[in-house]
Design a protein around this motif. Structure first.
Motif, PDB file in Angstrom:
ATOM      1  N   VAL A 139     112.872 -18.060  12.391  1.00 10.85           N
ATOM      2  CA  VAL A 139     113.725 -16.971  11.901  1.00 10.85           C
ATOM      3  C   VAL A 139     114.759 -17.443  10.882  1.00 10.85           C
ATOM      4  O   VAL A 139     115.428 -16.626  10.261  1.00 10.85           O
ATOM      5  CB  VAL A 139     114.445 -16.240  13.061  1.00 10.85           C
ATOM      6  CG1 VAL A 139     113.435 -15.574  13.980  1.00 10.85           C
ATOM      7  CG2 VAL A 139     115.364 -17.177  13.827  1.00 10.85           C
ATOM      8  N   ASP A 140     114.894 -18.763  10.695  1.00 10.20           N
ATOM      9  CA  ASP A 140     115.887 -19.281   9.755  1.00 10.20           C
ATOM     10  C   ASP A 140     115.423 -20.648   9.257  1.00 10.20           C
ATOM     11  O   ASP A 140     115.390 -21.611  10.031  1.00 10.20           O
ATOM     12  CB  ASP A 140     117.245 -19.389  10.439  1.00 10.20           C
ATOM     13  CG  ASP A 140     118.389 -19.647   9.476  1.00 10.20           C
ATOM     14  OD1 ASP A 140     118.139 -20.073   8.327  1.00 10.20           O
ATOM     15  OD2 ASP A 140     119.552 -19.430   9.885  1.00 10.20           O
ATOM     16  N   THR A 141     115.086 -20.707   7.981  1.00 15.46           N
ATOM     17  CA  THR A 141     114.580 -21.949   7.392  1.00 15.46           C
ATOM     18  C   THR A 141     115.670 -22.776   6.719  1.00 15.46           C
ATOM     19  O   THR A 141     115.381 -23.810   6.121  1.00 15.46           O
ATOM     20  CB  THR A 141     113.473 -21.642   6.357  1.00 15.46           C
ATOM     21  OG1 THR A 141     114.021 -20.781   5.354  1.00 15.46           O
ATOM     22  CG2 THR A 141     112.263 -20.992   7.016  1.00 15.46           C
ATOM     23  N   ARG A 142     116.913 -22.354   6.832  1.00 13.34           N
ATOM     24  CA  ARG A 142     118.018 -23.092   6.203  1.00 13.34           C
ATOM     25  C   ARG A 142     118.376 -24.371   6.961  1.00 13.34           C
ATOM     26  O   ARG A 142     119.184 -25.149   6.488  1.00 13.34           O
ATOM     27  CB  ARG A 142     119.256 -22.210   6.085  1.00 13.34           C
ATOM     28  CG  ARG A 142     119.069 -21.004   5.167  1.00 13.34           C
ATOM     29  CD  ARG A 142     120.263 -20.093   5.215  1.00 13.34           C
ATOM     30  NE  ARG A 142     120.383 -19.556   6.579  1.00 13.34           N
ATOM     31  CZ  ARG A 142     121.420 -18.869   7.019  1.00 13.34           C
ATOM     32  NH1 ARG A 142     122.447 -18.642   6.235  1.00 13.34           N
ATOM     33  NH2 ARG A 142     121.442 -18.402   8.259  1.00 13.34           N
ATOM     34  N   TRP A 143     117.820 -24.559   8.135  1.00 14.59           N
ATOM     35  CA  TRP A 143     118.156 -25.704   8.978  1.00 14.59           C
ATOM     36  C   TRP A 143     116.957 -26.635   9.108  1.00 14.59           C
ATOM     37  O   TRP A 143     115.823 -26.239   8.915  1.00 14.59           O
ATOM     38  CB  TRP A 143     118.561 -25.218  10.374  1.00 14.59           C
ATOM     39  CG  TRP A 143     119.740 -24.306  10.334  1.00 14.59           C
ATOM     40  CD1 TRP A 143     119.714 -22.950  10.244  1.00 14.59           C
ATOM     41  CD2 TRP A 143     121.111 -24.669  10.364  1.00 14.59           C
ATOM     42  NE1 TRP A 143     120.986 -22.438  10.224  1.00 14.59           N
ATOM     43  CE2 TRP A 143     121.872 -23.490  10.301  1.00 14.59           C
ATOM     44  CE3 TRP A 143     121.783 -25.884  10.450  1.00 14.59           C
ATOM     45  CZ2 TRP A 143     123.252 -23.480  10.314  1.00 14.59           C
ATOM     46  CZ3 TRP A 143     123.162 -25.869  10.475  1.00 14.59           C
ATOM     47  CH2 TRP A 143     123.893 -24.683  10.393  1.00 14.59           C
ATOM     48  N   THR A 144     117.240 -27.893   9.459  1.00 14.35           N
ATOM     49  CA  THR A 144     116.185 -28.859   9.726  1.00 14.35           C
ATOM     50  C   THR A 144     116.372 -29.361  11.145  1.00 14.35           C
ATOM     51  O   THR A 144     117.402 -29.976  11.442  1.00 14.35           O
ATOM     52  CB  THR A 144     116.259 -30.047   8.739  1.00 14.35           C
ATOM     53  OG1 THR A 144     116.181 -29.536   7.412  1.00 14.35           O
ATOM     54  CG2 THR A 144     115.131 -31.024   8.983  1.00 14.35           C
ATOM     55  N   PRO A 145     115.457 -29.063  12.043  1.00 16.90           N
ATOM     56  CA  PRO A 145     114.249 -28.271  11.817  1.00 16.90           C
ATOM     57  C   PRO A 145     114.584 -26.788  11.691  1.00 16.90           C
ATOM     58  O   PRO A 145     115.669 -26.358  12.086  1.00 16.90           O
ATOM     59  CB  PRO A 145     113.416 -28.544  13.077  1.00 16.90           C
ATOM     60  CG  PRO A 145     114.423 -28.819  14.146  1.00 16.90           C
ATOM     61  CD  PRO A 145     115.578 -29.516  13.444  1.00 16.90           C
ATOM     62  N   VAL A 149     114.937 -22.909  12.482  1.00 16.33           N
ATOM     63  CA  VAL A 149     115.364 -22.277  13.731  1.00 16.33           C
ATOM     64  C   VAL A 149     114.331 -21.257  14.181  1.00 16.33           C
ATOM     65  O   VAL A 149     113.965 -20.354  13.417  1.00 16.33           O
ATOM     66  CB  VAL A 149     116.744 -21.599  13.545  1.00 16.33           C
ATOM     67  CG1 VAL A 149     117.169 -20.868  14.802  1.00 16.33           C
ATOM     68  CG2 VAL A 149     117.780 -22.630  13.126  1.00 16.33           C
ATOM     69  N   THR A 150     113.897 -21.395  15.425  1.00 18.97           N
ATOM     70  CA  THR A 150     112.971 -20.421  16.002  1.00 18.97           C
ATOM     71  C   THR A 150     113.758 -19.289  16.656  1.00 18.97           C
ATOM     72  O   THR A 150     114.966 -19.404  16.898  1.00 18.97           O
ATOM     73  CB  THR A 150     112.067 -21.075  17.068  1.00 18.97           C
ATOM     74  OG1 THR A 150     112.914 -21.548  18.136  1.00 18.97           O
ATOM     75  CG2 THR A 150     111.224 -22.193  16.481  1.00 18.97           C
ATOM     76  N   LEU A 151     113.064 -18.225  16.958  1.00 19.97           N
ATOM     77  CA  LEU A 151     113.700 -17.092  17.622  1.00 19.97           C
ATOM     78  C   LEU A 151     114.301 -17.521  18.955  1.00 19.97           C
ATOM     79  O   LEU A 151     115.413 -17.115  19.294  1.00 19.97           O
ATOM     80  CB  LEU A 151     112.693 -15.951  17.814  1.00 19.97           C
ATOM     81  CG  LEU A 151     113.234 -14.688  18.477  1.00 19.97           C
ATOM     82  CD1 LEU A 151     114.420 -14.108  17.706  1.00 19.97           C
ATOM     83  CD2 LEU A 151     112.118 -13.650  18.604  1.00 19.97           C
ATOM     84  N   SER A 152     113.598 -18.341  19.724  1.00 16.66           N
ATOM     85  CA  SER A 152     114.136 -18.764  21.024  1.00 16.66           C
ATOM     86  C   SER A 152     115.436 -19.547  20.843  1.00 16.66           C
ATOM     87  O   SER A 152     116.403 -19.331  21.585  1.00 16.66           O
ATOM     88  CB  SER A 152     113.110 -19.584  21.803  1.00 16.66           C
ATOM     89  OG  SER A 152     112.764 -20.759  21.109  1.00 16.66           O
ATOM     90  N   VAL A 153     115.483 -20.426  19.859  1.00 13.03           N
ATOM     91  CA  VAL A 153     116.701 -21.199  19.614  1.00 13.03           C
ATOM     92  C   VAL A 153     117.840 -20.280  19.185  1.00 13.03           C
ATOM     93  O   VAL A 153     118.974 -20.421  19.644  1.00 13.03           O
ATOM     94  CB  VAL A 153     116.443 -22.310  18.572  1.00 13.03           C
ATOM     95  CG1 VAL A 153     117.743 -22.937  18.092  1.00 13.03           C
ATOM     96  CG2 VAL A 153     115.512 -23.369  19.150  1.00 13.03           C
ATOM     97  N   ARG A 154     117.563 -19.311  18.323  1.00 10.87           N
ATOM     98  CA  ARG A 154     118.602 -18.380  17.877  1.00 10.87           C
ATOM     99  C   ARG A 154     119.131 -17.555  19.052  1.00 10.87           C
ATOM    100  O   ARG A 154     120.338 -17.373  19.208  1.00 10.87           O
ATOM    101  CB  ARG A 154     118.046 -17.474  16.779  1.00 10.87           C
ATOM    102  CG  ARG A 154     118.993 -16.422  16.212  1.00 10.87           C
ATOM    103  CD  ARG A 154     120.297 -16.960  15.628  1.00 10.87           C
ATOM    104  NE  ARG A 154     120.198 -18.138  14.800  1.00 10.87           N
ATOM    105  CZ  ARG A 154     119.958 -18.173  13.499  1.00 10.87           C
ATOM    106  NH1 ARG A 154     119.768 -17.070  12.827  1.00 10.87           N
ATOM    107  NH2 ARG A 154     119.915 -19.325  12.858  1.00 10.87           N
ATOM    108  N   LEU A 155     118.239 -17.055  19.896  1.00 12.25           N
ATOM    109  CA  LEU A 155     118.656 -16.235  21.035  1.00 12.25           C
ATOM    110  C   LEU A 155     119.518 -17.034  22.011  1.00 12.25           C
ATOM    111  O   LEU A 155     120.518 -16.527  22.520  1.00 12.25           O
ATOM    112  CB  LEU A 155     117.442 -15.646  21.741  1.00 12.25           C
ATOM    113  CG  LEU A 155     116.653 -14.612  20.935  1.00 12.25           C
ATOM    114  CD1 LEU A 155     115.340 -14.265  21.643  1.00 12.25           C
ATOM    115  CD2 LEU A 155     117.479 -13.364  20.672  1.00 12.25           C
ATOM    116  N   VAL A 156     119.151 -18.279  22.261  1.00  9.57           N
ATOM    117  CA  VAL A 156     119.931 -19.124  23.166  1.00  9.57           C
ATOM    118  C   VAL A 156     121.262 -19.511  22.517  1.00  9.57           C
ATOM    119  O   VAL A 156     122.300 -19.552  23.187  1.00  9.57           O
ATOM    120  CB  VAL A 156     119.113 -20.364  23.597  1.00  9.57           C
ATOM    121  CG1 VAL A 156     119.991 -21.379  24.323  1.00  9.57           C
ATOM    122  CG2 VAL A 156     117.946 -19.931  24.482  1.00  9.57           C
ATOM    123  N   SER A 157     121.267 -19.754  21.220  1.00 14.32           N
ATOM    124  CA  SER A 157     122.496 -20.069  20.503  1.00 14.32           C
ATOM    125  C   SER A 157     123.492 -18.915  20.604  1.00 14.32           C
ATOM    126  O   SER A 157     124.686 -19.128  20.859  1.00 14.32           O
ATOM    127  CB  SER A 157     122.168 -20.366  19.037  1.00 14.32           C
ATOM    128  OG  SER A 157     123.340 -20.539  18.293  1.00 14.32           O
TER     129      SER A 157
END
Length: 170
Positions: free
Chosen positions: A131-137, A139-147
């Motif tokens: 869902v977000d390619t500005r980061w390395t690696p 960001v997936t939807l699961s990572v965004r939701l948990v964040s």
């Protein structure tokens, strides 16, 4: 139980804690600061809800509740429509002093309902979507939701702390 069910439960717990913080809170406590530069309950709940609304709308490619349901106009804050509080100064935090618990609760309720609606559309496989390619690696939807959950639990906990302190000294 599916991972999505766990996420819905977690966001529900944030929602319950927001209700507890705002339940019967006085305007004086809502705008109290534990020191001159600290965040207020009003700002913390506004910011936490704005981040949830903003980040989930982006991840799901949908319009924010903030604009689609007219909350930006209802709040009438001197911030740009896209602002969610990151980097706000102490003066900007103070702009939330006029907000009521009912207004904050209404926006949070609407955002929570939209969150549950969006999460309800997911399968476990959807959680791996980038869902977000500005980061390395990226960001997936699961990572965004948990964040967003992590941020929300911290801010609602801070708001509960401020309420406890402010009610003791008032």
């Amino acid at each position: 139980m599916r991972a999505v069910d766990v996420l819905i439960d977690a966001y529900g717990r944030v929602h319950e804690n927001v209700d507890r913080v705002l339940d019967h809170v006085t305007p004086q406590v809502l705008k109290a600061r534990v020191d001159p530069d600290a965040n207020t309950i009003a700002w913390l709940i506004w910011h936490m809800t704005r981040v949830q609304d903003d980040h989930l709308a982006s991840a799901f490619s949908t319009e924010q509740v903030w604009t689609s349901q007219g909350w930006y106009d209802k709040f009438a804050l001197p911030y740009g429509v896209a602002e969610h509080g990151y980097g706000h100064t102490t003066q900007q935090v103070g702009e939330c002093d006029k907000l009521s618990a009912d207004l904050l609760r209404g926006y949070h309720e609407a955002t929570w309902k939209k969150t549950v609606e969006l999460l309800g559309t997911l399968t476990d496989e959807d959680l791996d979507r980038v869902v977000d390619t500005r980061w390395t690696p990226p960001v997936t939807l699961s990572v965004r939701l948990v964040s967003v959950l992590n941020d929300s639990f911290q801010h609602v906990g801070q708001a509960a702390f401020v309420r406890g302190v402010a009610e003791r000294v008032s």
